[in-house]
Design a protein around this motif. Sequence first.
Motif, PDB file in Angstrom:
ATOM      1  N   PHE A  96     -16.308   2.215   0.520  1.00 23.74           N
ATOM      2  CA  PHE A  96     -15.084   3.017   0.603  1.00 23.74           C
ATOM      3  C   PHE A  96     -13.843   2.126   0.600  1.00 23.74           C
ATOM      4  O   PHE A  96     -12.875   2.384  -0.129  1.00 23.74           O
ATOM      5  CB  PHE A  96     -15.103   3.880   1.866  1.00 23.74           C
ATOM      6  CG  PHE A  96     -13.797   4.583   2.136  1.00 23.74           C
ATOM      7  CD1 PHE A  96     -13.455   5.713   1.417  1.00 23.74           C
ATOM      8  CD2 PHE A  96     -12.906   4.099   3.089  1.00 23.74           C
ATOM      9  CE1 PHE A  96     -12.243   6.365   1.643  1.00 23.74           C
ATOM     10  CE2 PHE A  96     -11.699   4.739   3.332  1.00 23.74           C
ATOM     11  CZ  PHE A  96     -11.364   5.866   2.602  1.00 23.74           C
ATOM     12  N   GLU A  97     -13.870   1.068   1.398  1.00 22.24           N
ATOM     13  CA  GLU A  97     -12.709   0.177   1.486  1.00 22.24           C
ATOM     14  C   GLU A  97     -12.489  -0.567   0.164  1.00 22.24           C
ATOM     15  O   GLU A  97     -11.347  -0.704  -0.294  1.00 22.24           O
ATOM     16  CB  GLU A  97     -12.902  -0.820   2.624  1.00 22.24           C
ATOM     17  CG  GLU A  97     -11.834  -1.900   2.726  1.00 22.24           C
ATOM     18  CD  GLU A  97     -10.446  -1.363   3.011  1.00 22.24           C
ATOM     19  OE1 GLU A  97      -9.465  -1.978   2.553  1.00 22.24           O
ATOM     20  OE2 GLU A  97     -10.330  -0.315   3.693  1.00 22.24           O
ATOM     21  N   ASN A  98     -13.573  -1.035  -0.453  1.00 22.05           N
ATOM     22  CA  ASN A  98     -13.429  -1.801  -1.685  1.00 22.05           C
ATOM     23  C   ASN A  98     -12.857  -0.949  -2.807  1.00 22.05           C
ATOM     24  O   ASN A  98     -11.922  -1.366  -3.498  1.00 22.05           O
ATOM     25  CB  ASN A  98     -14.781  -2.386  -2.101  1.00 22.05           C
ATOM     26  CG  ASN A  98     -14.701  -3.214  -3.364  1.00 22.05           C
ATOM     27  OD1 ASN A  98     -14.819  -2.699  -4.468  1.00 22.05           O
ATOM     28  ND2 ASN A  98     -14.476  -4.510  -3.211  1.00 22.05           N
ATOM     29  N   ILE A 154      -4.342  -1.224 -10.339  1.00 22.15           N
ATOM     30  CA  ILE A 154      -4.087   0.170 -10.711  1.00 22.15           C
ATOM     31  C   ILE A 154      -3.880   0.298 -12.210  1.00 22.15           C
ATOM     32  O   ILE A 154      -4.382   1.227 -12.862  1.00 22.15           O
ATOM     33  CB  ILE A 154      -2.866   0.713  -9.932  1.00 22.15           C
ATOM     34  CG1 ILE A 154      -3.193   0.808  -8.431  1.00 22.15           C
ATOM     35  CG2 ILE A 154      -2.439   2.073 -10.472  1.00 22.15           C
ATOM     36  CD1 ILE A 154      -2.016   1.199  -7.572  1.00 22.15           C
ATOM     37  N   GLN A 155      -3.141  -0.658 -12.796  1.00 24.14           N
ATOM     38  CA  GLN A 155      -2.921  -0.638 -14.243  1.00 24.14           C
ATOM     39  C   GLN A 155      -4.231  -0.824 -15.011  1.00 24.14           C
ATOM     40  O   GLN A 155      -4.477  -0.156 -16.018  1.00 24.14           O
ATOM     41  CB  GLN A 155      -1.936  -1.747 -14.633  1.00 24.14           C
ATOM     42  CG  GLN A 155      -0.491  -1.433 -14.330  1.00 24.14           C
ATOM     43  CD  GLN A 155       0.436  -2.477 -14.938  1.00 24.14           C
ATOM     44  OE1 GLN A 155       0.243  -3.673 -14.779  1.00 24.14           O
ATOM     45  NE2 GLN A 155       1.447  -2.015 -15.654  1.00 24.14           N
ATOM     46  N   LEU A 167      -5.670   3.617  -2.347  1.00 31.37           N
ATOM     47  CA  LEU A 167      -5.952   4.637  -1.334  1.00 31.37           C
ATOM     48  C   LEU A 167      -5.845   4.071   0.076  1.00 31.37           C
ATOM     49  O   LEU A 167      -5.414   4.761   1.004  1.00 31.37           O
ATOM     50  CB  LEU A 167      -7.355   5.219  -1.558  1.00 31.37           C
ATOM     51  CG  LEU A 167      -7.791   6.368  -0.660  1.00 31.37           C
ATOM     52  CD1 LEU A 167      -6.879   7.573  -0.852  1.00 31.37           C
ATOM     53  CD2 LEU A 167      -9.249   6.750  -0.933  1.00 31.37           C
ATOM     54  N   VAL A 168      -6.241   2.807   0.262  1.00 27.72           N
ATOM     55  CA  VAL A 168      -6.158   2.126   1.557  1.00 27.72           C
ATOM     56  C   VAL A 168      -5.546   0.746   1.320  1.00 27.72           C
ATOM     57  O   VAL A 168      -5.531   0.241   0.187  1.00 27.72           O
ATOM     58  CB  VAL A 168      -7.549   1.991   2.221  1.00 27.72           C
ATOM     59  CG1 VAL A 168      -8.108   3.351   2.594  1.00 27.72           C
ATOM     60  CG2 VAL A 168      -8.518   1.244   1.315  1.00 27.72           C
ATOM     61  N   TRP A 194       0.834  -1.205   0.000  1.00 25.50           N
ATOM     62  CA  TRP A 194       0.000   0.000   0.000  1.00 25.50           C
ATOM     63  C   TRP A 194       0.869   1.255   0.000  1.00 25.50           C
ATOM     64  O   TRP A 194       0.611   2.211  -0.737  1.00 25.50           O
ATOM     65  CB  TRP A 194      -0.920  -0.017   1.218  1.00 25.50           C
ATOM     66  CG  TRP A 194      -1.624   1.270   1.490  1.00 25.50           C
ATOM     67  CD1 TRP A 194      -2.395   1.995   0.628  1.00 25.50           C
ATOM     68  CD2 TRP A 194      -1.620   2.008   2.726  1.00 25.50           C
ATOM     69  NE1 TRP A 194      -2.877   3.122   1.247  1.00 25.50           N
ATOM     70  CE2 TRP A 194      -2.425   3.166   2.533  1.00 25.50           C
ATOM     71  CE3 TRP A 194      -1.039   1.792   3.969  1.00 25.50           C
ATOM     72  CZ2 TRP A 194      -2.630   4.091   3.551  1.00 25.50           C
ATOM     73  CZ3 TRP A 194      -1.257   2.724   4.988  1.00 25.50           C
ATOM     74  CH2 TRP A 194      -2.043   3.850   4.772  1.00 25.50           C
ATOM     75  N   LEU A 195       1.933   1.251   0.823  1.00 23.58           N
ATOM     76  CA  LEU A 195       2.804   2.418   0.913  1.00 23.58           C
ATOM     77  C   LEU A 195       3.643   2.598  -0.346  1.00 23.58           C
ATOM     78  O   LEU A 195       3.949   3.728  -0.736  1.00 23.58           O
ATOM     79  CB  LEU A 195       3.720   2.284   2.147  1.00 23.58           C
ATOM     80  CG  LEU A 195       3.008   2.297   3.510  1.00 23.58           C
ATOM     81  CD1 LEU A 195       4.009   2.018   4.633  1.00 23.58           C
ATOM     82  CD2 LEU A 195       2.306   3.627   3.747  1.00 23.58           C
TER      83      LEU A 195
END
Length: 406
Positions: free
Chosen positions: A351-353, A268-269, A360-361, A250-251
């Motif tokens: 929000f989490e999904n 993300i891709q 983001l999380v 995540w970071l």
Amino acid sequence: MLIILNLFFKSGYNKNEQVSSLGWSILLCLLILFCVSLSCIFFANLHESNFENAKKAILMQSLWYVLGILVVLGIMRLDEEQLLRVSKTGYFIFSAILFLVIFFYSRAYYLTTGAKSWFAFGPITFQPSELLKPFYILMMSRLLVEDYYNGPHKELCEDLELFYRMAKYTIPIIIMLKAINDFGTTMVYVAIFFGFLIISQCQARFLLGLLFLSFFFFLFLVIAASSKTGQQTLSLLGFKPYQFSRISSWLNPSNDATNQSYQLWQSIQAIGSGQLFGKGISGVFVYVPVRESDMIFSVIGETTGFTGSILVILVFLYLFYLILKCALTSKRIFYAYISTGVLVMLLFHTFENIGMTIGLVPLAGIPMPFVSEGGSSLIANFVGIGLVFSSQYPNVKNIFSSPSWL
């Protein structure tokens, strides 16, 4: 599906223009999400398997939706007294079932996911932690309504007493979820717990104190999980290596894109490749593991782009607004608490999904409400919707003999 929806408001309940508008608006949101769900599940299974499996997946999802609507109709027939009584019974029954899954979990799913969350009966799987959520919401609502009629809090001891009573029904669930390695679902219960605390009669200073403690605890976990010394310390507290990997990915999602960060980086891709209007049903798709369930937002982003993703988010926001309106217009405090609890559950899930698919999380095994493939979560969400509708069509028999809230 449409026939069942048509029967929805012809079940003998008292109606008024405002209630009918709220109800039909919520059903419209669910119908849109139903179409989104079938489309995404079909595309996800088609590109990872074959046409026959894709057809089976959307057929099963349709059956779960029909069952969910029937569940809503059944819940709407329960009055306040029945809901108050079933809250404790349902809580203990499904808590016992959650305890059993620790020992009788599906070995196949455990090898695939690393969590002992599922029973398996042939091709049918069952996740008790999902179906416990609505009864947990009912239980918390029952505790808060009892506290409400005792009068507003004036002393810290009253806040602590309510906190203890709520924690008494929450901590056993957290312990069992820890035993089955289901950290994602744990976060959902913690979010619901704090949501109920915020709308309770606890004093502002008590809530702010808890908020700061929670923030610093989260900050401590992130910092500790980012160093070897901290990871050793957290390992003594029961944290697993995969949880450290998720925080690390995540970071810095591009740091280890072929191993620990693979799922997030692929997601993300995929979303980025959709650009403004998406690829549609053609083109070369980016492979994302588990994209038919937990990572389904990557399908939305890739096929419909930024435009389609925003539209889906707007549908969810409108649904949340309608549930909040149900809570505010409810004439009974018990129903107001129930609607708020359901709102927090669905809001946190969404929000989490979405957040985990875009980095983001941290990644967590949390499905998107009404869209992701799977029966247990979908039925639990429909139970929540049924409870929300019951606040607008109440058969009121209050065992507390209290006046109306509004």
